[in-house]
Design a protein around this motif. Structure first.
Motif, PDB file in Angstrom:
ATOM      1  N   UNK A 112       0.949  -0.945  -0.150  1.00  0.00           N
ATOM      2  CA  UNK A 112      -0.226  -0.224  -0.140  1.00  0.00           C
ATOM      3  C   UNK A 112       1.041   1.638   0.023  1.00  0.00           C
ATOM      4  N   UNK A 113       1.972   1.191   0.506  1.00  0.00           N
ATOM      5  CA  UNK A 113       2.221   2.042   0.879  1.00  0.00           C
ATOM      6  C   UNK A 113       3.808   2.255  -0.959  1.00  0.00           C
ATOM      7  N   UNK A 114       3.475   1.359  -0.642  1.00  0.00           N
ATOM      8  CA  UNK A 114       4.614   1.377  -2.291  1.00  0.00           C
ATOM      9  C   UNK A 114       3.965   1.699  -3.229  1.00  0.00           C
ATOM     10  N   UNK A 115       2.459   1.619  -3.239  1.00  0.00           N
ATOM     11  CA  UNK A 115       1.568   2.221  -4.003  1.00  0.00           C
ATOM     12  C   UNK A 115       1.435   4.053  -3.999  1.00  0.00           C
ATOM     13  N   UNK A 116       1.462   3.852  -2.597  1.00  0.00           N
ATOM     14  CA  UNK A 116       1.745   5.820  -2.197  1.00  0.00           C
ATOM     15  C   UNK A 116       2.486   6.388  -2.927  1.00  0.00           C
ATOM     16  N   UNK A 117       3.892   5.989  -2.483  1.00  0.00           N
ATOM     17  CA  UNK A 117       5.038   6.218  -3.188  1.00  0.00           C
ATOM     18  C   UNK A 117       5.556   6.266  -4.565  1.00  0.00           C
ATOM     19  N   UNK A 118       4.805   5.542  -5.269  1.00  0.00           N
ATOM     20  CA  UNK A 118       4.476   5.275  -6.089  1.00  0.00           C
ATOM     21  C   UNK A 118       3.848   6.682  -6.912  1.00  0.00           C
ATOM     22  N   UNK A 119       2.167   6.405  -6.738  1.00  0.00           N
ATOM     23  CA  UNK A 119       2.096   8.208  -6.903  1.00  0.00           C
ATOM     24  C   UNK A 119       2.165   9.237  -6.691  1.00  0.00           C
ATOM     25  N   UNK A 120       3.472   9.190  -5.925  1.00  0.00           N
ATOM     26  CA  UNK A 120       3.889  10.579  -6.010  1.00  0.00           C
ATOM     27  C   UNK A 120       5.049  11.208  -6.334  1.00  0.00           C
ATOM     28  N   UNK A 121       5.423   9.948  -7.400  1.00  0.00           N
ATOM     29  CA  UNK A 121       7.067  10.109  -8.028  1.00  0.00           C
ATOM     30  C   UNK A 121       6.150  10.295  -9.324  1.00  0.00           C
ATOM     31  N   UNK A 122       4.771  10.042  -9.590  1.00  0.00           N
ATOM     32  CA  UNK A 122       3.759  10.300 -10.838  1.00  0.00           C
ATOM     33  C   UNK A 122       3.733  11.655 -10.751  1.00  0.00           C
ATOM     34  N   UNK A 123       3.268  12.313  -9.302  1.00  0.00           N
ATOM     35  CA  UNK A 123       3.190  13.889  -9.340  1.00  0.00           C
ATOM     36  C   UNK A 123       4.219  14.840  -9.493  1.00  0.00           C
ATOM     37  N   UNK A 124       5.361  13.830  -8.922  1.00  0.00           N
ATOM     38  CA  UNK A 124       7.192  14.647  -9.143  1.00  0.00           C
ATOM     39  C   UNK A 124       7.280  14.738 -11.014  1.00  0.00           C
ATOM     40  N   UNK A 156      12.056  15.107 -23.938  1.00  0.00           N
ATOM     41  CA  UNK A 156      13.013  15.171 -23.535  1.00  0.00           C
ATOM     42  C   UNK A 156      12.578  13.978 -22.182  1.00  0.00           C
ATOM     43  N   UNK A 157      11.507  13.047 -22.638  1.00  0.00           N
ATOM     44  CA  UNK A 157      11.732  12.173 -22.038  1.00  0.00           C
ATOM     45  C   UNK A 157      12.281  10.506 -21.712  1.00  0.00           C
ATOM     46  N   UNK A 158      13.098  10.933 -20.584  1.00  0.00           N
ATOM     47  CA  UNK A 158      13.790   9.397 -19.914  1.00  0.00           C
ATOM     48  C   UNK A 158      12.903   8.513 -19.750  1.00  0.00           C
ATOM     49  N   UNK A 159      12.964   6.865 -20.119  1.00  0.00           N
ATOM     50  CA  UNK A 159      12.640   5.833 -19.672  1.00  0.00           C
ATOM     51  C   UNK A 159      13.242   5.358 -18.024  1.00  0.00           C
ATOM     52  N   UNK A 160      11.891   5.203 -17.482  1.00  0.00           N
ATOM     53  CA  UNK A 160      12.628   4.613 -16.300  1.00  0.00           C
ATOM     54  C   UNK A 160      11.426   3.303 -16.617  1.00  0.00           C
ATOM     55  N   UNK A 198      18.535   9.783  -9.177  1.00  0.00           N
ATOM     56  CA  UNK A 198      19.259   8.576  -9.714  1.00  0.00           C
ATOM     57  C   UNK A 198      20.229   7.463  -9.542  1.00  0.00           C
ATOM     58  N   UNK A 199      20.553   7.986  -8.117  1.00  0.00           N
ATOM     59  CA  UNK A 199      21.473   7.243  -7.256  1.00  0.00           C
ATOM     60  C   UNK A 199      20.774   6.065  -6.884  1.00  0.00           C
ATOM     61  N   UNK A 200      21.583   5.398  -6.112  1.00  0.00           N
ATOM     62  CA  UNK A 200      21.352   4.005  -5.566  1.00  0.00           C
ATOM     63  C   UNK A 200      21.291   3.535  -3.812  1.00  0.00           C
ATOM     64  N   UNK A 201      21.354   5.563  -2.874  1.00  0.00           N
ATOM     65  CA  UNK A 201      21.785   4.945  -1.894  1.00  0.00           C
ATOM     66  C   UNK A 201      20.596   4.064  -1.423  1.00  0.00           C
ATOM     67  N   UNK A 202      20.491   3.623  -0.721  1.00  0.00           N
ATOM     68  CA  UNK A 202      19.536   3.264   0.245  1.00  0.00           C
ATOM     69  C   UNK A 202      18.947   3.312   1.687  1.00  0.00           C
ATOM     70  N   UNK A 228      10.000   2.100  -3.863  1.00  0.00           N
ATOM     71  CA  UNK A 228      10.420   1.917  -5.303  1.00  0.00           C
ATOM     72  C   UNK A 228      12.001   1.124  -5.516  1.00  0.00           C
ATOM     73  N   UNK A 229      12.602   1.215  -6.398  1.00  0.00           N
ATOM     74  CA  UNK A 229      13.982   0.393  -6.920  1.00  0.00           C
ATOM     75  C   UNK A 229      14.832   1.905  -6.436  1.00  0.00           C
ATOM     76  N   UNK A 230      15.163   2.408  -7.715  1.00  0.00           N
ATOM     77  CA  UNK A 230      15.899   4.031  -7.895  1.00  0.00           C
ATOM     78  C   UNK A 230      15.613   4.913  -7.152  1.00  0.00           C
ATOM     79  N   UNK A 231      15.840   6.396  -6.661  1.00  0.00           N
ATOM     80  CA  UNK A 231      15.823   7.330  -6.357  1.00  0.00           C
ATOM     81  C   UNK A 231      15.289   7.592  -7.724  1.00  0.00           C
ATOM     82  N   UNK A 232      14.240   8.667  -7.802  1.00  0.00           N
ATOM     83  CA  UNK A 232      13.746   8.986  -8.818  1.00  0.00           C
ATOM     84  C   UNK A 232      13.718  10.095  -9.194  1.00  0.00           C
ATOM     85  N   UNK A 233      14.450  11.373  -7.788  1.00  0.00           N
ATOM     86  CA  UNK A 233      14.917  12.240  -7.300  1.00  0.00           C
ATOM     87  C   UNK A 233      15.890  13.295  -6.886  1.00  0.00           C
TER      88      UNK A 233
END
Lengths: 244, 244
Positions: free
Chosen positions: A130-142, A232-236, B49-53, B93-98
Motif C-alpha cells: 500500500x505504501x509502495x502505491x503511495x510512493x509510486x503515485x508521488x513519483x508520478x506527481x513529481x 526530453x523524456x527518459x524511460x524509467x 538516480x542514485x541507489x543509496x538505499x 521503489x527501486x531507484x531514487x527518482x529525485x
DNA sequence: AGCGGACCCTATCACAGGTTAATGCGCAAC
DNA sequence: GTTGCGCATTAACCTGTGATAGGGTCCGCT
C-alpha cells in the motif's frame, strides 16, 4: 452499483503489469471488498474537501485527481487508470485535499472502512504494498511538476502523450496500434497548466510533424522515439505493481 | 559525522507540531538510529538516480528535493524541514527518482537499512505513521502542482512564502517576527517554475506592497492576511505529525 | 588592498502562451 | 429536420514571463 466481480476472478491481476498476490493475501482482500460502484463519465467520485473516507480501487475506466483554486481555475494532478487506488490520502490525513472525477464510465471496487488499518495489523507485506502505491503515485506527481515547471508546451504535451500511452499499454489497452484516449483538449490543458487554445495549437504541431494524433478518442503515436526526444523524456523501468 | 543525539533526547519531538511517541515505539526507533550525518550547505544528500538505499530524518537545517531534465533545467519539488523523511521512495521503489540537496548545513539521523521492513513487521501503528508521512508529502506536491500550473507568478510567490512561513513557525523557528529563509532567488525560481529575473521582479512587487520581505536571509511577512488573499491560499488545518 | 565569486537588482527586447471571440462539426433530443 | 450542446479549430490581439546583459554590494580569500 453493478454486479460485483469476486477478487479471485479479477480481470486486472493476470495482466503482466501486476504482481501476483501472495499466499493468503488475495483471500484477505476479497473478504474486504464490500461492493462495486459504477460512476458515469464526467461525474465526481470524491469531491474536493469531502469527508468520504472509503477506499476504492479503479477496476475499469479512466479518472483523474484534481484541485482547484477558489476562483475556479482547475489543475489536474494525475490521471488514474485501472489498478489505481482512490481515497488513501483521505483515510490517512483527515480530509480529502483533492477531488476525483470519472473520465469515462468507471467501475470501482469498494472496500470496507477498516481496510487500511486491518491490512497494517495483519498483513505487513500488504501494508508495504500500500505504501509502495503511495510512493509510486508521488513519483508520478513529481514528474508532473517537472513538466509543468520546466518543460515548454510542446515538450509537456509530448511527455504526457508518451506517458499515457505507456500506461495504457501496460493496462492491456493497446489495440491495433492505438490506445483509447478519453481526455478532451480541456483535460490536457488542465493537466499541463496550459490554455485550451494553446493546447490545440500544440497538438496540431505534433500531428503535422507525424509524431502523435489524438483524433477520435484514440491515441496513435506515429514516432515514439521522436516524441521521446522532443519531450526530453527518459524511460524509467516499470516494475510490476501491487494490486488491491 | 557529528556527535549523535539519542532519540530519547530528541529536540524535535517536544515541539507542538509533532505527535508524542507511543509506548515502546520510541525505544524501537532509537535502537535503529545508527548514526548522525552532517552535510554542508549546497552539498548533495542523495543524488538523482542514485541507489543509496538508506533512510534519513532531517534533524536540523533545510534541504530540498529536486528533479532535472537531461539538458540541465532543474525543478525543485519540495522544501524539506526538520522532521521530514528522506529516502523512503528509494527504499520502496527501486531507484531514487529525485535528488536531495542541503540548503543550509544540515544534520541527519541515519537509520538501519532494515528500518522500514522491521517497522512494518513489528509496529503496525508506526508503519501507518510512515505511510502518513508519505501521503502528507504527496499533498505538498499536489499543492505545488496547483501553484505552478494555475497560479500567476505573483500568486505563486505569495503562496510559497505563506507556506514556508507557516512551516518554519511550526518548526519553532519564529524569532522576533521573522523566520530564517535560506532560499536564494534562484531556489525560489526553481521551485515555482519561474526565471530568476522574474522571481526578482515579483519579490519586489510584494516588498513594495508591504506584504513580504526576504532580505538578509530572513522572511518577514508584513501582512499575512493580505498575502493569503493575493495567493488565493486557503488555510488547511495541520494536525500534529509523526516523527522518526 | 585587491580580487573573485555569490547574490541581488535593473533595463531592454523578444516571444511563448493567454484571452477573446467566432466558426464548424458531429451527434443526441425532440 | 431543426435545435442545441460539447468539442475542436482559427484568427487577431495582447501580456506575462523569459533571455540577455549589465551594474552594484557584500564577503571571504590571498
Amino acid at each position: 452499483m453493478d454486479k460485483p466481480l469476486p477478487c479471485t476472478l479479477c480481470t486486472l491481476r493476470p495482466l503482466p503489469g501486476f504482481k501476483p498476490a501472495r499466499e493468503g493475501e488475495l483471500a484477505f482482500i476479497a473478504r474486504r471488498k464490500v461492493g462495486q460502484l459504477r460512476v458515469r463519465a464526467g461525474a465526481g467520485v470524491i469531491s474536493e474537501g469531502g469527508a468520504d473516507d472509503r477506499i476504492y480501487t479503479l477496476l475499469a475506466g479512466w479518472a483523474f485527481r484534481y484541485k482547484s483554486l477558489p476562483d475556479g481555475r482547475r489543475q489536474i494532478l494525475n490521471i488514474l487508470l485501472p489498478g489505481d487506488i482512490i481515497g488513501l490520502q483521505a483515510e490517512l490525513l483527515d480530509a480529502m485535499a483533492h477531488g476525483v472525477e470519472a473520465l469515462t464510465d468507471v467501475s470501482l471496487c469498494v472496500f470496507a472502512r477498516d481496510m487500511v488499518w486491518s491490512v497494517f495489523r495483519v498483513h505487513p507485506a500488504l501494508a508495504l504494498d500500500l505504501t509502495w502505491l503511495a510512493a509510486h503515485e508521488e513519483r508520478l506527481v513529481d514528474d508532473a511538476i517537472l513538466s509543468i515547471g520546466r518543460r515548454t508546451a510542446l515538450e509537456r504535451v509530448a511527455a504526457l502523450l508518451v506517458h499515457l500511452y505507456k500506461r495504457a499499454v501496460a493496462s492491456g489497452l493497446l489495440d491495433g496500434g492505438s490506445v483509447p484516449f478519453p481526455l478532451t483538449q480541456a483535460h490536457i490543458a488542465d493537466t499541463l497548466g496550459l490554455s485550451v487554445v494553446h493546447t490545440n495549437r500544440t497538438l496540431q504541431r505534433l500531428r503535422r510533424a507525424g509524431l502523435a494524433d489524438t483524433a477520435g478518442g484514440r491515441l496513435v503515436l506515429g514516432d515514439l522515439r521522436g516524441l521521446r526526444r522532443v519531450a526530453q523524456y527518459w524511460e524509467q523501468p516499470a516494475p510490476p505493481r501491487p494490486l488491491f
